[in-house]
Design a protein around this motif. Sequence first.
Motif, mmCIF file in Angstrom:
data_model
loop_
_atom_site.group_PDB
_atom_site.id
_atom_site.type_symbol
_atom_site.label_atom_id
_atom_site.label_comp_id
_atom_site.label_asym_id
_atom_site.label_seq_id
_atom_site.Cartn_x
_atom_site.Cartn_y
_atom_site.Cartn_z
ATOM 1 N N SER A 320 9.724 -0.653 2.198
ATOM 2 C CA SER A 320 10.523 0.565 2.285
ATOM 3 C C SER A 320 9.770 1.726 1.643
ATOM 4 O O SER A 320 8.855 1.539 0.839
ATOM 5 N N LEU A 321 10.196 2.930 1.995
ATOM 6 C CA LEU A 321 9.610 4.134 1.405
ATOM 7 C C LEU A 321 9.779 4.118 -0.113
ATOM 8 O O LEU A 321 8.861 4.469 -0.864
ATOM 9 N N ARG A 322 10.927 3.683 -0.551
ATOM 10 C CA ARG A 322 11.229 3.628 -1.976
ATOM 11 C C ARG A 322 10.285 2.677 -2.701
ATOM 12 O O ARG A 322 9.768 2.983 -3.776
ATOM 13 N N GLU A 323 10.046 1.522 -2.102
ATOM 14 C CA GLU A 323 9.145 0.536 -2.712
ATOM 15 C C GLU A 323 7.705 1.024 -2.689
ATOM 16 O O GLU A 323 6.934 0.755 -3.621
ATOM 17 N N ALA A 324 7.333 1.744 -1.630
ATOM 18 C CA ALA A 324 5.960 2.249 -1.530
ATOM 19 C C ALA A 324 5.634 3.180 -2.687
ATOM 20 O O ALA A 324 4.502 3.188 -3.199
ATOM 21 N N LEU A 325 6.606 3.955 -3.138
ATOM 22 C CA LEU A 325 6.386 4.872 -4.258
ATOM 23 C C LEU A 325 6.097 4.121 -5.550
ATOM 24 O O LEU A 325 5.495 4.686 -6.477
ATOM 25 N N ARG A 326 6.503 2.847 -5.613
ATOM 26 C CA ARG A 326 6.253 2.033 -6.801
ATOM 27 C C ARG A 326 5.079 1.090 -6.602
ATOM 28 O O ARG A 326 4.908 0.140 -7.380
ATOM 29 N N SER A 327 4.262 1.312 -5.582
ATOM 30 C CA SER A 327 3.144 0.406 -5.325
ATOM 31 C C SER A 327 2.192 0.385 -6.523
ATOM 32 O O SER A 327 1.983 1.409 -7.185
ATOM 33 N N PRO A 328 1.607 -0.764 -6.849
ATOM 34 C CA PRO A 328 0.678 -0.843 -7.977
ATOM 35 C C PRO A 328 -0.465 0.169 -7.880
ATOM 36 O O PRO A 328 -0.902 0.719 -8.896
ATOM 37 N N PHE A 329 -0.930 0.428 -6.677
ATOM 38 C CA PHE A 329 -2.017 1.384 -6.455
ATOM 39 C C PHE A 329 -1.601 2.786 -6.880
ATOM 40 O O PHE A 329 -2.286 3.461 -7.656
ATOM 41 N N PHE A 330 -0.454 3.243 -6.385
ATOM 42 C CA PHE A 330 0.025 4.578 -6.745
ATOM 43 C C PHE A 330 0.289 4.681 -8.248
ATOM 44 O O PHE A 330 -0.024 5.702 -8.875
ATOM 45 N N VAL A 331 0.871 3.632 -8.821
ATOM 46 C CA VAL A 331 1.180 3.657 -10.257
ATOM 47 C C VAL A 331 -0.106 3.802 -11.073
ATOM 48 O O VAL A 331 -0.168 4.594 -12.025
ATOM 49 N N ARG A 332 -1.147 3.078 -10.694
ATOM 50 C CA ARG A 332 -2.414 3.178 -11.428
ATOM 51 C C ARG A 332 -3.019 4.572 -11.298
ATOM 52 O O ARG A 332 -3.520 5.138 -12.271
ATOM 53 N N LEU A 333 -2.964 5.142 -10.110
ATOM 54 C CA LEU A 333 -3.499 6.491 -9.925
ATOM 55 C C LEU A 333 -2.743 7.505 -10.780
ATOM 56 O O LEU A 333 -3.343 8.434 -11.322
#
Length: 360
Positions: A320-333
Motif C-alpha cells: 500500500s501507499l501507506r506502507e511504502a512511506l515506511r519502507s526501510p529504504f526511505f527510512v534510512r534516507l
Amino acid sequence: MRENELEAYLSKGVERIVRGILRASAENPKESLFMSRYAVSVREAGRRRTKLEREGEHIPPFLIASITSACNLHCQGCYARANASCTDGGGQTQLTAAQWGEIFCQAGELGVAFILLAGGEPLLRRDVLAEAGRHRRILFPVFTNGTMLENAYIKLFDENRNLIPILSIEGAEKLTDQRRGDGVYAAVRAAMGRMAERGILFGASVTVTKENMREVLSEDFTAHLARQGCRAVIYVEYVPADKGTGYLAPGEAERTYMEQRIGILRESCREQLFLSFPGDEKSSGGCLAAGRGFFHINAEGGAEPCPFSPFSDTDLLHTSLREALRSPFFVRLRTEGLLTAEHTGGCVLFEQEQAVKECL
C-alpha cells in the motif's frame, strides 16, 4: 526540522500554491469555480495529514507519478533516458489505469493533495489521465512536451479541471528546439493557443540551466507566456544525469540568483504563479524526497525517492501507499543524513548515488 514543523511548513506551502492558482484563474469563471471547490478539499486533506502526524505518521502532500516510460521525443540531457527509465516504446509491465486508480484512491484517503503526472510523455496514457480526472479531491499537474495536445486532449482537459497541463519549454524558439527538436516550440505555441481559446488553465515547465537562466527568469519571457494564456511557471533546476553536461547545472551562485529573480517575478507578475523545484531546501531542513514532502512512483509501480534517484525496495503492486512511506529504504534516507548533505547541483541524492544504493 521536526516532523510536526515540517507538516506545518508543507501545509502552508500547499495553501500558498492554491491561493496562487485561485489568483491566476480569477478571470476564468469555470476554472475559478472548480478551484474554489478544490480549496475545500485541500483543507480537508490538510486536516487528515495533521491528524496522522499527531499519531506519529507523516504523510507528504505531494507525489510524483511517471505513468509511462514511453516518449515521442529525444530531448538533450533528458534524465529519464539517461537513467534508462524512458524508452521509445515503453516497458511491458507498466501499471494499468485501474492500478493507478487504486493508488490515487489511497493517496486521497491519506490527504495527498497534489500528484504530478510525468513520464516519458504522459499523454501517451490517455487511459490513466481519464482515470485521474475522476479523482476530484486531487489536483494533477500533467507535465507534457505539448506535441500531442490536439482536440481530443483539449476536450479531456476542459471536462476535467483537476488535470492541469504543464507544457515544457526551454525559453524562446532557438533554445527550445535546440534541446527538444525542430518544430517543438511551434507545436507548444499552437497548443497554448488552443487551450487559451477554451479557457483551460495551463502552465509551463522550464528546465533552468546556466545557459538559459537569464532569459527564462526575465520579465520579458514570463510576460510573453502570460500573453499566451499561461498562468503558472514551474522552474526545475537542471540535474546533469547525462554525463558530460555538468557545466549546465546551476551552482550556489546561480541558485541564489534564481531565488531572487523568482521573488521579483512573484511581486511584478501577480497574475501568474511561480514555483521552483527542488526549491529552498534550507527552509525545509533538507531535500523533500523519500517521503518527507513527496516521493516518486515509476511506471511499473516502484516507489523511488525522486525521479533523479531511481532506486526502490518497494512496489505498489504488492504494497500500500501507506506502507511504502515506511519502507526501510526511505527510512534510512530520511534518518542517515543523505537528504541534508552538501551538494552542488539540483539534486542531493543524484550526487550521492553510491551512498543511496548502500541504503537499499
